[in-house]
Design a protein around this motif. Structure first.
Motif, PDB file in Angstrom:
ATOM      1  N   ALA A  73       0.826  -1.222   0.000  1.00 39.03           N
ATOM      2  CA  ALA A  73       0.000   0.000   0.000  1.00 39.03           C
ATOM      3  C   ALA A  73       0.856   1.266   0.000  1.00 39.03           C
ATOM      4  O   ALA A  73       0.350   2.349  -0.286  1.00 39.03           O
ATOM      5  CB  ALA A  73      -0.927   0.009   1.212  1.00 39.03           C
ATOM      6  N   GLU A  79       2.026  -9.737   4.611  1.00 35.46           N
ATOM      7  CA  GLU A  79       1.727  -8.333   4.862  1.00 35.46           C
ATOM      8  C   GLU A  79       1.322  -8.075   6.302  1.00 35.46           C
ATOM      9  O   GLU A  79       1.782  -7.111   6.927  1.00 35.46           O
ATOM     10  CB  GLU A  79       0.567  -7.910   3.957  1.00 35.46           C
ATOM     11  N   ALA A  80       0.438  -8.916   6.826  1.00 37.94           N
ATOM     12  CA  ALA A  80      -0.040  -8.697   8.196  1.00 37.94           C
ATOM     13  C   ALA A  80       1.125  -8.760   9.174  1.00 37.94           C
ATOM     14  O   ALA A  80       1.248  -7.925  10.085  1.00 37.94           O
ATOM     15  CB  ALA A  80      -1.103  -9.740   8.550  1.00 37.94           C
ATOM     16  N   ILE A 119       3.189  -5.594   8.986  1.00 36.94           N
ATOM     17  CA  ILE A 119       2.567  -4.474   9.703  1.00 36.94           C
ATOM     18  C   ILE A 119       2.854  -4.607  11.197  1.00 36.94           C
ATOM     19  O   ILE A 119       3.295  -3.654  11.852  1.00 36.94           O
ATOM     20  CB  ILE A 119       1.041  -4.435   9.441  1.00 36.94           C
ATOM     21  N   LEU A 120       2.635  -5.808  11.739  1.00 42.97           N
ATOM     22  CA  LEU A 120       2.846  -6.023  13.180  1.00 42.97           C
ATOM     23  C   LEU A 120       4.323  -5.931  13.561  1.00 42.97           C
ATOM     24  O   LEU A 120       4.651  -5.437  14.638  1.00 42.97           O
ATOM     25  CB  LEU A 120       2.281  -7.382  13.593  1.00 42.97           C
ATOM     26  N   ASP A 154       5.018  -2.316  13.871  1.00 43.21           N
ATOM     27  CA  ASP A 154       4.390  -1.819  15.106  1.00 43.21           C
ATOM     28  C   ASP A 154       5.197  -2.255  16.331  1.00 43.21           C
ATOM     29  O   ASP A 154       5.385  -1.480  17.278  1.00 43.21           O
ATOM     30  CB  ASP A 154       2.962  -2.365  15.237  1.00 43.21           C
ATOM     31  N   HIS A 199      -5.003  -0.539  12.545  1.00 41.25           N
ATOM     32  CA  HIS A 199      -4.177  -1.545  11.872  1.00 41.25           C
ATOM     33  C   HIS A 199      -4.901  -2.890  11.789  1.00 41.25           C
ATOM     34  O   HIS A 199      -4.798  -3.591  10.783  1.00 41.25           O
ATOM     35  CB  HIS A 199      -2.818  -1.669  12.571  1.00 41.25           C
ATOM     36  N   LEU A 217      -7.222  -3.255   8.771  1.00 37.19           N
ATOM     37  CA  LEU A 217      -6.637  -3.206   7.414  1.00 37.19           C
ATOM     38  C   LEU A 217      -6.945  -4.473   6.614  1.00 37.19           C
ATOM     39  O   LEU A 217      -7.109  -5.555   7.188  1.00 37.19           O
ATOM     40  CB  LEU A 217      -5.113  -3.025   7.512  1.00 37.19           C
ATOM     41  N   ALA A 238      -5.071  -6.429   5.002  1.00 41.06           N
ATOM     42  CA  ALA A 238      -4.138  -7.535   5.256  1.00 41.06           C
ATOM     43  C   ALA A 238      -4.386  -8.192   6.613  1.00 41.06           C
ATOM     44  O   ALA A 238      -3.903  -9.297   6.861  1.00 41.06           O
ATOM     45  CB  ALA A 238      -2.699  -7.038   5.193  1.00 41.06           C
ATOM     46  N   MET A 239      -5.136  -7.515   7.478  1.00 37.88           N
ATOM     47  CA  MET A 239      -5.424  -8.072   8.808  1.00 37.88           C
ATOM     48  C   MET A 239      -6.876  -8.560   8.819  1.00 37.88           C
ATOM     49  O   MET A 239      -7.206  -9.487   8.115  1.00 37.88           O
ATOM     50  CB  MET A 239      -5.153  -7.023   9.893  1.00 37.88           C
ATOM     51  N   GLU A 284      -5.434   2.936   2.265  1.00 40.21           N
ATOM     52  CA  GLU A 284      -4.649   2.018   3.080  1.00 40.21           C
ATOM     53  C   GLU A 284      -3.365   2.639   3.601  1.00 40.21           C
ATOM     54  O   GLU A 284      -3.014   2.482   4.772  1.00 40.21           O
ATOM     55  CB  GLU A 284      -4.279   0.810   2.220  1.00 40.21           C
ATOM     56  N   LEU A 293      -3.199 -14.042  14.377  1.00 40.45           N
ATOM     57  CA  LEU A 293      -3.024 -14.364  12.951  1.00 40.45           C
ATOM     58  C   LEU A 293      -2.693 -15.840  12.788  1.00 40.45           C
ATOM     59  O   LEU A 293      -3.236 -16.538  11.935  1.00 40.45           O
ATOM     60  CB  LEU A 293      -1.840 -13.582  12.354  1.00 40.45           C
TER      61      LEU A 293
END
Lengths: 305, 305
Positions: A99, A118-119, A122-123, A126, B94, B97, B99-100, B118, B172
């Motif tokens: 993105a 991707e997920a 992101i984490l 973070d 987040h 999103l 991806a999540m 996004e 996840l």
């Protein structure tokens, strides 16, 4: 026999990078700290992938050398340096996401969302951002609480919506609303400048420098932040992807204006000379002790990868 | 005439939420703070969209009421409460999103990546997380530096890879590797429990409580964190989407095991009674002053939206 000072500096930078890398590897292990419930192996692996990537560790170097000017506690400086690198690497992980810049490679290796998903990327970003503040605030950083709090604040302000994250937002917007020269300067001061400025200021905070000295180091950081970005824009225009370990010519392809595209490479090279002189002048009061920081300013302006 | 204590509590909760919302709106304005270069309007609008969403502000409430037990400075408690809400809201942005969890709606409104895009949603989350540490570390939070540093550390540890972010990573993973009961308990203690535990502990830190009192408040937070998750899982099983303002039945649809799906709703209801009693017992030493926190524990266990 005279030893080439560039080679000497780069060797020293690599030695510092190894120290930082060793500490990062240790901090990003899988044993939970007090108060943590568990550190999921997959998440920690993704965080390590995003951090332990053979980077030059320029920002940590600046923290360590700035701190050394003030005879700061070495352990404290090292922890702050690693925290800053966590913030820098989180920003790269998020920047590489589909993105955002949608990059598959970073330093010739798959980016975190390619190596994991991707997920998880992101984490992992973070997690690194959050952990950076943990590293600084922890009493394991041997500094009085007021300095730990001041470092947290300065880092949050440099990395937050009025600094790096704000710069990334302006950068997204720049694809649609082309900024003028003033806009480009602001964008770059936020996106890449703020964290480099913090690196130098942080050393002064760790070392308990006076307000004047702290401001002087911050200005030094601003000057080399500008030089860093100019050199980056020059490289994007002139280097090939193999040397850089990432795609080049992306700015032009994305129709992004830079100061170099506005004024040309010769103008940029002369600006770089001026910025290095300015950076060196700012360090005059520290005499010979500042030699490695001065070399860093030259290195940033002259780097070719 | 007797006034219904549930109605009284909910009115009080709403009043507190308004105070918190007013302060959040002010903190998330577009005038840069000292040291910030500029606050991009689009980014700040996305951050406000993710935060100013009419939430119940349960976590801030817990900070404020826990702090009140120790006659803590009200301004300090309010700032810490807003910082925690920024962290909670970043995690929702987040989490939503593509991806999540890929959610289009939150509280009946478009999620941040739907209302903006996004990339902006990723940055808005990053900005809120970073800014939370700014709010706490700033000297505008009228607390001694050691308490500000302790709050930064406790929040980073609760929200980081060994806490909330780690819990999201386990969540996840749970879609592929079904966790057993122990695994579910760990996942939930991290994903939702850690931040609620922090909320209660934070009040004690703000108020300069003893280590024993701080631990007692943290345990109270853990008990209501567990109750919160059980109630949430019960609601996911039994409520309809209209009441919840978001999709329900998602756990079952995703094949996600919860303690409620393992043991059934009757078991869950009896567990909730036990947790509320445990939470109330932990507050006994504070006598009548703890009445609002006790009511909060009951509210969390009995909520129907």
């Amino acid at each position: 026999m005279t030893i080439d000072s560039d080679i000497m500096f780069e060797t020293f930078l690599r030695m510092r990078a190894e120290t930082v890398e060793t500490r990062l590897r240790q901090l990003l292990g899988e044993s939970p700290l007090s108060g943590e419930i568990a550190r999921p192996g997959h998440l920690m692996a993704a965080m390590r992938h995003g951090v332990l990537n053979g980077g030059k560790r320029l920002r940590p170097f600046l923290v360590l050398e700035s701190a050394a000017l003030f005879d700061a506690d070495g352990e404290a400086a090292l922890r702050v340096a690693t925290a800053l690198e966590c913030v820098h690497c989180y920003s790269l992980i998020h920047d590489d996401l589909p993105a955002m810049d949608d990059d598959d490679l970073r330093r010739g290796q798959p980016t975190v969302h390619k190596a994991f998903d991707e997920a998880t990327a992101i984490l992992a970003g973070d997690g690194l951002l959050t952990f950076a503040f943990d590293i600084i605030a922890d009493e394991a950083t041997p500094l009085p609480a007021d300095r730990r709090a001041a470092l947290v604040l300065a880092l949050a302000r440099a990395a937050g919506p009025g600094g790096m994250v704000g710069g990334q937002a302006l950068d997204l917007d720049a694809e649609h609303n082309k900024p003028d020269e003033t806009g480009i300067i602001k964008l770059q001061a936020m996106k890449t400048g703020a964290l480099i400025r913090f690196a130098c200021e942080a050393g002064a905070i760790v070392g308990g420098a006076s307000a004047d000295e702290r401001e002087r180091l911050a200005e030094f950081g601003s000057a080399i932040g500008l030089a860093f970005q100019l050199a980056d824009d020059l490289l994007d225009l002139t280097a090939d992807a193999e040397t850089m370990g990432k795609a080049t010519g992306k700015d032009a392809a994305a129709g992004k204006a830079t100061l170099v595209s506005l004024h040309g490479p010769n103008w940029a090279r002369s600006q770089l000379v001026g910025l290095v002189n300015q950076a060196h002048d700012l360090l005059e009061p520290f005499g010979e002790r500042a030699i490695m920081l001065k070399a860093a300013a030259s290195f940033v302006a002259e780097r070719n990868s």
